[in-house]
Design an enzyme around this catalytic site. Sequence first.
Site, PDB file in Angstrom:
ATOM      1  N   ASP A  95       0.814  -1.225   0.000  1.00 56.12           N
ATOM      2  CA  ASP A  95       0.000   0.000   0.000  1.00 56.12           C
ATOM      3  C   ASP A  95       0.845   1.272   0.000  1.00 56.12           C
ATOM      4  OD1 ASP A  95      -2.220  -1.679   0.096  1.00 56.12           O
ATOM      5  OD2 ASP A  95      -2.235  -1.678   2.285  1.00 56.12           O
ATOM      6  N   LYS A 104       1.960   1.924  -5.132  1.00 50.89           N
ATOM      7  CA  LYS A 104       2.537   1.310  -6.334  1.00 50.89           C
ATOM      8  C   LYS A 104       1.648   1.532  -7.553  1.00 50.89           C
ATOM      9  CE  LYS A 104       2.517  -2.658  -4.212  1.00 50.89           C
ATOM     10  NZ  LYS A 104       2.172  -2.232  -2.852  1.00 50.89           N
ATOM     11  N   GLY A 161      -4.378  -4.507  -3.743  1.00 48.17           N
ATOM     12  CA  GLY A 161      -5.441  -3.524  -3.962  1.00 48.17           C
ATOM     13  C   GLY A 161      -4.800  -2.201  -4.283  1.00 48.17           C
ATOM     14  N   HIS A 162      -5.011  -1.721  -5.510  1.00 46.60           N
ATOM     15  CA  HIS A 162      -4.385  -0.472  -5.932  1.00 46.60           C
ATOM     16  C   HIS A 162      -5.461   0.523  -6.324  1.00 46.60           C
ATOM     17  CE1 HIS A 162      -0.989  -3.097  -6.027  1.00 46.60           C
ATOM     18  NE2 HIS A 162      -1.361  -3.718  -7.135  1.00 46.60           N
ATOM     19  N   GLN A 170       2.163  -6.148  -3.092  1.00 44.11           N
ATOM     20  CA  GLN A 170       2.600  -6.228  -1.686  1.00 44.11           C
ATOM     21  C   GLN A 170       3.905  -5.425  -1.492  1.00 44.11           C
ATOM     22  OE1 GLN A 170       1.648  -9.679  -3.092  1.00 44.11           O
ATOM     23  NE2 GLN A 170      -0.337  -8.800  -2.702  1.00 44.11           N
TER      24      GLN A 170
HETATM   25  P1  GDP Z   1      -0.684   0.155  -3.600  1.00 43.99           P
HETATM   26  O1  GDP Z   1      -1.324  -1.085  -3.095  1.00 43.99           O
HETATM   27  O2  GDP Z   1       0.784   0.219  -3.312  1.00 43.99           O
HETATM   28  O3  GDP Z   1      -0.988   0.425  -5.042  1.00 43.99           O
HETATM   29  O4  GDP Z   1      -1.310   1.350  -2.779  1.00 43.99           O
HETATM   30  P2  GDP Z   1      -2.884   1.541  -2.442  1.00 43.99           P
HETATM   31  O5  GDP Z   1      -3.568   2.000  -3.679  1.00 43.99           O
HETATM   32  O6  GDP Z   1      -3.407   0.364  -1.725  1.00 43.99           O
HETATM   33  O7  GDP Z   1      -2.784   2.688  -1.362  1.00 43.99           O
HETATM   34  C1  GDP Z   1      -2.266   3.949  -1.653  1.00 43.99           C
HETATM   35  C2  GDP Z   1      -3.382   4.993  -1.435  1.00 43.99           C
HETATM   36  O8  GDP Z   1      -2.809   6.262  -1.388  1.00 43.99           O
HETATM   37  C3  GDP Z   1      -4.377   5.037  -2.582  1.00 43.99           C
HETATM   38  O9  GDP Z   1      -5.625   5.403  -2.077  1.00 43.99           O
HETATM   39  C4  GDP Z   1      -3.830   6.131  -3.502  1.00 43.99           C
HETATM   40  O10 GDP Z   1      -4.839   6.796  -4.232  1.00 43.99           O
HETATM   41  C5  GDP Z   1      -3.235   7.058  -2.483  1.00 43.99           C
HETATM   42  N1  GDP Z   1      -2.036   7.773  -2.915  1.00 43.99           N
HETATM   43  C6  GDP Z   1      -1.044   7.367  -3.746  1.00 43.99           C
HETATM   44  N2  GDP Z   1      -0.071   8.291  -3.814  1.00 43.99           N
HETATM   45  C7  GDP Z   1      -0.465   9.303  -2.987  1.00 43.99           C
HETATM   46  C8  GDP Z   1       0.133  10.548  -2.605  1.00 43.99           C
HETATM   47  O11 GDP Z   1       1.220  10.907  -3.010  1.00 43.99           O
HETATM   48  N3  GDP Z   1      -0.579  11.313  -1.725  1.00 43.99           N
HETATM   49  C9  GDP Z   1      -1.782  10.946  -1.221  1.00 43.99           C
HETATM   50  N4  GDP Z   1      -2.392  11.756  -0.374  1.00 43.99           N
HETATM   51  N5  GDP Z   1      -2.361   9.786  -1.570  1.00 43.99           N
HETATM   52  C10 GDP Z   1      -1.704   8.975  -2.427  1.00 43.99           C
HETATM   53  P1  IMO Z   2      -0.848  -4.259  -2.155  1.00 42.76           P
HETATM   54  O1  IMO Z   2      -0.387  -4.798  -3.485  1.00 42.76           O
HETATM   55  C1  IMO Z   2      -0.973  -4.654   2.177  1.00 42.76           C
HETATM   56  C2  IMO Z   2      -1.096  -8.726   3.796  1.00 42.76           C
HETATM   57  C3  IMO Z   2      -2.368  -9.149   4.479  1.00 42.76           C
HETATM   58  C4  IMO Z   2      -1.813 -10.096   5.531  1.00 42.76           C
HETATM   59  C5  IMO Z   2      -0.667 -10.780   4.787  1.00 42.76           C
HETATM   60  C6  IMO Z   2      -1.011 -12.138   4.209  1.00 42.76           C
HETATM   61  O2  IMO Z   2      -2.135  -3.538  -2.197  1.00 42.76           O
HETATM   62  O3  IMO Z   2       0.258  -3.489  -1.522  1.00 42.76           O
HETATM   63  P2  IMO Z   2      -2.455 -12.898   2.109  1.00 42.76           P
HETATM   64  O4  IMO Z   2      -3.912 -12.705   1.809  1.00 42.76           O
HETATM   65  O5  IMO Z   2      -1.547 -12.337   1.086  1.00 42.76           O
HETATM   66  O6  IMO Z   2      -2.120 -14.319   2.457  1.00 42.76           O
HETATM   67  O7  IMO Z   2      -2.226 -12.066   3.482  1.00 42.76           O
HETATM   68  O8  IMO Z   2      -0.310  -9.898   3.733  1.00 42.76           O
HETATM   69  N1  IMO Z   2      -1.268  -8.223   2.416  1.00 42.76           N
HETATM   70  C7  IMO Z   2      -1.187  -6.926   2.078  1.00 42.76           C
HETATM   71  N2  IMO Z   2      -1.035  -5.829   2.850  1.00 42.76           N
HETATM   72  N3  IMO Z   2      -1.052  -4.545   0.844  1.00 42.76           N
HETATM   73  C8  IMO Z   2      -1.190  -5.635   0.056  1.00 42.76           C
HETATM   74  O9  IMO Z   2      -1.136  -5.585  -1.292  1.00 42.76           O
HETATM   75  C9  IMO Z   2      -1.303  -6.901   0.678  1.00 42.76           C
HETATM   76  N4  IMO Z   2      -1.472  -8.161   0.219  1.00 42.76           N
HETATM   77  C10 IMO Z   2      -1.433  -8.955   1.294  1.00 42.76           C
HETATM   78  O10 IMO Z   2      -3.037  -8.055   5.069  1.00 42.76           O
HETATM   79  O11 IMO Z   2      -1.251  -9.362   6.594  1.00 42.76           O
HETATM   80 MG    MG Z   3      -2.805  -1.679  -1.812  1.00 43.55          MG
END
Ligand code: GDP
Ligand code: IMO
Ligand code: MG
Length: 429
Positions: free
Chosen positions: A13, A16, A40-41, A223
């Site tokens: 999170d 990416k 989850g992105h 991840q």
């Molecule tokens: P990922 O799993 O690494 O793709 O990240 P996620 O999408 O799960 O979580 C990142 C969250 O932060 C998302 O809701 C993005 O829209 C948001 N985000 C990404 N870059 C930035 C940033 O530079 N600033 C802020 N405020 N939000 C961001």
């Molecule tokens: P993105 O790509 C954050 C965490 C789960 C749990 C552990 C194992 O959005 O960064 P799993 O279902 O993979 O066996 O769970 O890994 N986890 C993540 N945490 N971002 C993710 O993906 C994750 N994918 C798995 O919360 O702790």
């Molecule tokens: Mg994510």
Amino acid sequence: MANVTVIGAQWGDEGKGKIVDWLASRADAVVRFQGGHNAGHTLVVGDQVYKLSLLPSGIVTGTLSIIGNGVVLDPWALKAEIEKLTGQGVEINAENFAIADNCPLILPLHRDLDGLREQAAGSGKIGTTGRGIGPAYEDKVGRRAIRVCDLAHLDALDAQLDRLCAHHDALRAGFGQPPVDRAALIAELREIAPYVLQFAQPVWKRLNTVRKAGARILFEGAQGVLLDVDHGTYPFVTSSNTVSGTAASGSGLGPSQTGFVLGIVKAYTTRVGSGPFPTELEDDVGQRLGERGHEFGTVTGRKRRCGWFDAVLVRQSCAISGVTGIALTKLDVLDGFEKVKICTGYRLRGKVLDYFPAHAADQAEVEPIYEEMDGWAGTTAGARSWADLPAQAIKYIQRVQELIETPVALVSTSPEREDTILVRDPFVD
Ligand code: GDP
Ligand code: IMO
Ligand code: MG
């Protein structure tokens, strides 16, 4: 031509998806190489918000998007996600999307087992996403997985099903569950097979062809390094290797092709699920980080745990993954904090450590050593150039790169695609 490998350098999170989406317009192909729909992105483009779990983030820009063999693929989740995105106007067809024919499937029995085991685990609960990721990877290395290519040969699956069911029926019996209903499983697979097969191909071949033609390939990790099954906070990890080295084996290209390794690093730290987290803040500062950063999981909606930036962990991740440069994201979330802290080392039973120890008990016990800096008045939110940043925010970035011994290539200042500062183009040699 240079290729780029994007990986998360913390516990996932890090943003990416946003960075891959931004880079995708410069790439000719985007490849997912591990993980599944546990990812989850969130991508924000103008007034549109796209939520992706399984599809490569390049799909939104229409860039050739590929699911590599290192991914575990839930065919029903795939269909649902494609339908959702198509409904948002994203074009997805056999021209711009491909799935490796040797990719293992996540089946309903994997999801069942993930849930049953978590429920029974007591204090050992991992806090998985419940998507069946772990059980599907176990079946892959246990040589009993059903793979994408099997969908074209469902009548010849008996030996594989015998192996699969021998294993799962024993486990299910232990949990008081009925054996696998083989006929129902085959019927479900038969129904979904044509949908998946329209995208299936030898992806290694396609990638090698585009590579020879000079294409720029973007490898998209899911991840983060601290969730890596070898290098992460074991056993509180996911079931795949999330480090950059996996880009090659999970896609079908050699390690010389993975190119610039871009580590995505959040300006503070978050984690979802159980496990050690030295800089976690369970006070109003942590609360504030979570609220300002909207730290709720895309997949499960769970609240993310929040804390200060941990330079020890990120330095370790960058070393393990050979990170060439980082994208520092969510800097804007620190806007308005009077003081900001960075963890520069740990104290463990009277000793100072400059790395994160391997044992879970030590990981849980380390105490962070902090360095405090002044925060910045003014805002970084929406900044698109270095000149737009307050001087003190620049000092923070510089201190981060010094401590992690890795330079900053990009800075992200909001969820919006274009709110990104380019310091060094990772695609340029
Ligand atoms: P990922 O799993 O690494 O793709 O990240 P996620 O999408 O799960 O979580 C990142 C969250 O932060 C998302 O809701 C993005 O829209 C948001 N985000 C990404 N870059 C930035 C940033 O530079 N600033 C802020 N405020 N939000 C961001
Ligand atoms: P993105 O790509 C954050 C965490 C789960 C749990 C552990 C194992 O959005 O960064 P799993 O279902 O993979 O066996 O769970 O890994 N986890 C993540 N945490 N971002 C993710 O993906 C994750 N994918 C798995 O919360 O702790
Ligand atoms: Mg994510």
